[in-house]
Design a protein around this motif. Structure first.
Motif, short mmCIF file in Angstrom:
data_model
loop_
_atom_site.label_atom_id
_atom_site.label_comp_id
_atom_site.label_asym_id
_atom_site.label_seq_id
_atom_site.Cartn_x
_atom_site.Cartn_y
_atom_site.Cartn_z
N TYR A 152 25.86 40.76 44.83
CA TYR A 152 25.62 40.30 46.25
C TYR A 152 26.68 40.04 46.93
CZ TYR A 152 24.00 37.06 49.64
OH TYR A 152 23.68 36.39 51.03
N LEU A 153 27.67 39.65 46.52
CA LEU A 153 29.21 39.41 47.54
C LEU A 153 29.62 40.72 47.90
CD1 LEU A 153 31.22 36.46 46.44
CD2 LEU A 153 29.30 36.62 47.86
N ALA A 154 29.58 41.62 46.54
CA ALA A 154 30.18 42.83 47.09
C ALA A 154 29.32 43.70 48.28
CB ALA A 154 30.13 43.85 45.76
N ASP A 155 28.17 43.61 48.01
CA ASP A 155 27.05 44.14 49.04
C ASP A 155 27.42 43.67 50.63
OD1 ASP A 155 25.98 45.74 47.03
OD2 ASP A 155 24.29 44.46 46.88
N LEU A 156 27.65 42.09 50.51
CA LEU A 156 27.97 41.79 51.64
C LEU A 156 29.16 42.45 52.15
CD1 LEU A 156 27.22 37.73 51.52
CD2 LEU A 156 25.59 39.58 52.40
N ASP A 157 29.98 42.36 51.40
CA ASP A 157 31.62 43.00 51.77
C ASP A 157 31.48 44.16 52.31
OD1 ASP A 157 34.15 42.29 51.70
OD2 ASP A 157 34.51 43.74 50.33
N GLU A 158 30.56 45.13 52.12
CA GLU A 158 30.54 46.31 52.50
C GLU A 158 30.24 46.42 54.04
OE1 GLU A 158 27.97 48.74 50.33
OE2 GLU A 158 29.26 48.80 48.53
N LYS A 159 29.44 45.19 54.42
CA LYS A 159 29.00 45.41 55.75
C LYS A 159 30.03 44.56 56.67
CE LYS A 159 24.54 44.76 54.09
NZ LYS A 159 23.17 43.75 53.70
N LYS A 160 30.51 43.39 56.43
CA LYS A 160 31.52 42.63 56.99
C LYS A 160 32.27 41.67 56.10
CE LYS A 160 28.40 41.19 59.72
NZ LYS A 160 27.74 40.48 61.05
N PRO A 161 33.49 41.17 56.44
CA PRO A 161 34.29 40.21 55.52
C PRO A 161 33.52 39.20 55.11
CG PRO A 161 35.64 41.13 57.22
CD PRO A 161 34.35 41.60 57.52
N VAL A 162 33.86 38.48 54.00
CA VAL A 162 33.11 37.47 53.27
C VAL A 162 34.04 36.30 53.15
CG1 VAL A 162 31.73 36.79 51.29
CG2 VAL A 162 31.64 38.93 52.27
N LEU A 163 33.53 35.21 53.29
CA LEU A 163 34.24 33.90 52.87
C LEU A 163 32.96 33.28 51.90
CD1 LEU A 163 35.16 32.32 56.43
CD2 LEU A 163 36.50 34.03 54.95
N ALA A 164 33.45 32.98 50.86
CA ALA A 164 32.59 32.58 49.74
C ALA A 164 32.90 31.17 49.08
CB ALA A 164 32.25 33.41 48.60
N THR A 165 32.34 30.13 48.86
CA THR A 165 32.75 28.81 48.42
C THR A 165 31.65 28.27 47.71
OG1 THR A 165 33.69 26.72 49.31
CG2 THR A 165 31.80 27.51 50.42
N GLY A 166 31.90 27.31 46.83
CA GLY A 166 31.13 26.45 46.16
C GLY A 166 31.75 26.06 45.01
N ASP A 167 30.60 25.26 44.12
CA ASP A 167 30.84 25.09 42.58
C ASP A 167 30.79 26.03 41.72
OD1 ASP A 167 31.09 23.93 40.21
OD2 ASP A 167 29.37 22.28 40.65
N TYR A 168 31.79 26.91 41.19
CA TYR A 168 31.40 27.82 40.52
C TYR A 168 31.22 27.81 38.88
CZ TYR A 168 32.16 31.03 44.46
OH TYR A 168 31.95 31.60 45.47
N ASN A 169 31.46 26.40 38.66
CA ASN A 169 31.20 25.85 37.28
C ASN A 169 32.12 26.71 36.25
OD1 ASN A 169 29.92 23.46 36.59
ND2 ASN A 169 28.03 24.45 37.49
N VAL A 170 33.37 27.14 36.44
CA VAL A 170 34.14 27.89 35.83
C VAL A 170 35.55 27.56 36.22
CG1 VAL A 170 34.29 30.02 37.01
CG2 VAL A 170 34.87 29.91 34.49
N ALA A 171 36.33 27.16 35.16
CA ALA A 171 37.95 27.23 35.23
C ALA A 171 38.44 28.36 34.86
CB ALA A 171 38.63 26.10 34.27
N HIS A 172 39.11 29.20 35.82
CA HIS A 172 39.28 30.55 35.52
C HIS A 172 40.27 30.86 34.38
CE1 HIS A 172 40.73 34.69 37.31
NE2 HIS A 172 39.82 34.83 36.30
N LYS A 173 41.40 30.12 34.42
CA LYS A 173 42.33 30.37 33.67
C LYS A 173 43.02 29.02 33.23
CE LYS A 173 44.24 34.28 35.98
NZ LYS A 173 45.40 35.11 36.94
N GLU A 174 43.67 29.08 32.09
CA GLU A 174 44.25 28.05 31.38
C GLU A 174 44.91 27.14 32.20
OE1 GLU A 174 46.54 28.86 28.12
OE2 GLU A 174 45.05 29.50 26.87
N ILE A 175 45.54 27.40 33.42
CA ILE A 175 46.38 26.47 34.37
C ILE A 175 45.17 25.80 35.10
CG2 ILE A 175 46.40 28.24 36.08
CD1 ILE A 175 49.01 27.31 36.89
N ASP A 176 43.72 26.12 35.14
CA ASP A 176 42.82 25.44 35.91
C ASP A 176 42.15 24.33 35.33
OD1 ASP A 176 43.24 27.09 38.40
OD2 ASP A 176 42.29 28.82 37.13
N LEU A 177 42.72 23.87 34.01
CA LEU A 177 42.02 22.84 33.58
C LEU A 177 43.17 21.97 32.57
CD1 LEU A 177 39.74 23.33 30.42
CD2 LEU A 177 41.23 25.00 31.51
N ALA A 178 43.26 20.84 32.48
CA ALA A 178 43.94 20.13 31.86
C ALA A 178 44.07 20.04 30.30
CB ALA A 178 43.95 18.46 31.87
#
Length: 275
Positions: A152-178
């Motif tokens: 969905y984000l990629a489809d939006l991005d094809e039309k115009k730039p995207v700012l996306a935010t929210g609670d993604y419920n994932v710590a991406h890398k080890e540095i992102d949690l204690a």
């Protein structure tokens, strides 16, 4: 422009309760007011399908005068008063409001998890990503959600730039949690969820916090309420994000957390961008 995002964990509780936690939530609202953001994204409103009551609207208008309010709640067949999202945007702005369905599994599309504001030159979209759940019972559905959301984000991005935010419920890398070693198969830090977020970024999006702040450690957006000392000990997770299309990364001026004081759970996040 200035944008703020916050998982409020029940709009009703934050605005109408007299509990100690509600009072802490209202202190966070005061912290948000100071920034005078152009748009405020709110997740986990937990409102009924009818949306905010008159009392809620009055409280929001008092806290944030001169803002328009749009919302999306969980509807049947999904659970009642569950999930939900809301945007407040300054009333001189005139975005077109979209309530996307992304072909998500089970009842996820009916849980009020996404709203998108379309401006002339960009999209601003927020999400409350489904949690994998206790025992990872919803992990397979979460993986399907991640695929559909990134498309969905990629489809939006094809039309115009995207700012996306929210609670993604994932710590991406080890540095992102204690405590990464102790949470290797915990919801929000499974290999599958982390890979899903990597795949999202690889579709052309930038994690603005890391882009601006580099590999700074100990910076989190969520501390578990169940652990009384989680915030005192800074045993947190970074699971709330501001993402932008890669071509906008150089225009981001600030991406940081707003101090929520002693209140546990989520803290608001702020992004400033020349757009």
């Amino acid at each position: 422009m200035k944008f703020i995002s916050w998982n409020i964990d029940s709009l009703n509780a934050a605005l109408t309760s007299d509990s100690a936690r509600a009072l802490l939530s209202r202190e966070v609202i005061k912290s948000i007011q100071v920034h005078d953001a152009d748009v405020i994204a709110i997740q986990e409103t937990k409102l009924s399908a009818k949306g905010p009551t008159k009392k809620h609207v009055e409280a929001l208008e008092t806290a944030f005068p001169s803002y328009n309010i749009v919302w999306r709640s969980s509807e049947e067949p999904a659970r009642k008063s569950y999930a939900g999202t809301m945007f407040l945007y300054k009333n001189h702005l005139e975005p077109e409001v979209h309530y996307p369905s992304i072909g998500a599994p089970t009842t996820m599309d009916a849980e009020g998890r996404m709203i998108t504001l379309e401006f002339e030159d960009f999209y601003l979209t927020q999400v409350y990503t489904p949690n994998a759940g206790d025992g990872l019972r919803r992990l397979a559905d979460r993986q399907l959600w991640d695929i559909q959301y990134s498309n969905y984000l990629a489809d939006l991005d094809e039309k115009k730039p995207v700012l996306a935010t929210g609670d993604y419920n994932v710590a991406h890398k080890e540095i992102d949690l204690a405590n990464p070693k102790n949470n290797r198969r915990s919801p929000g830090f499974t290999d599958e969820e982390r890979e899903g977020f990597t795949n999202l970024l690889n579709k052309g999006f930038t994690d603005t916090f890391r882009h601006i702040n580099g590999d700074v450690e100990g910076m989190y957006t969520w501390w578990a309420q169940r652990a009384k000392t989680s915030k005192i000990n800074n045993s947190g997770w970074r699971i709330d994000y501001w993402l932008v299309s890669n071509r906008l990364a150089g225009q981001v001026r600030k991406s940081e957390m707003i101090d929520s004081g002693p209140r546990q759970d989520h803290t608001p996040i702020l992004m400033e961008i020349d757009i």
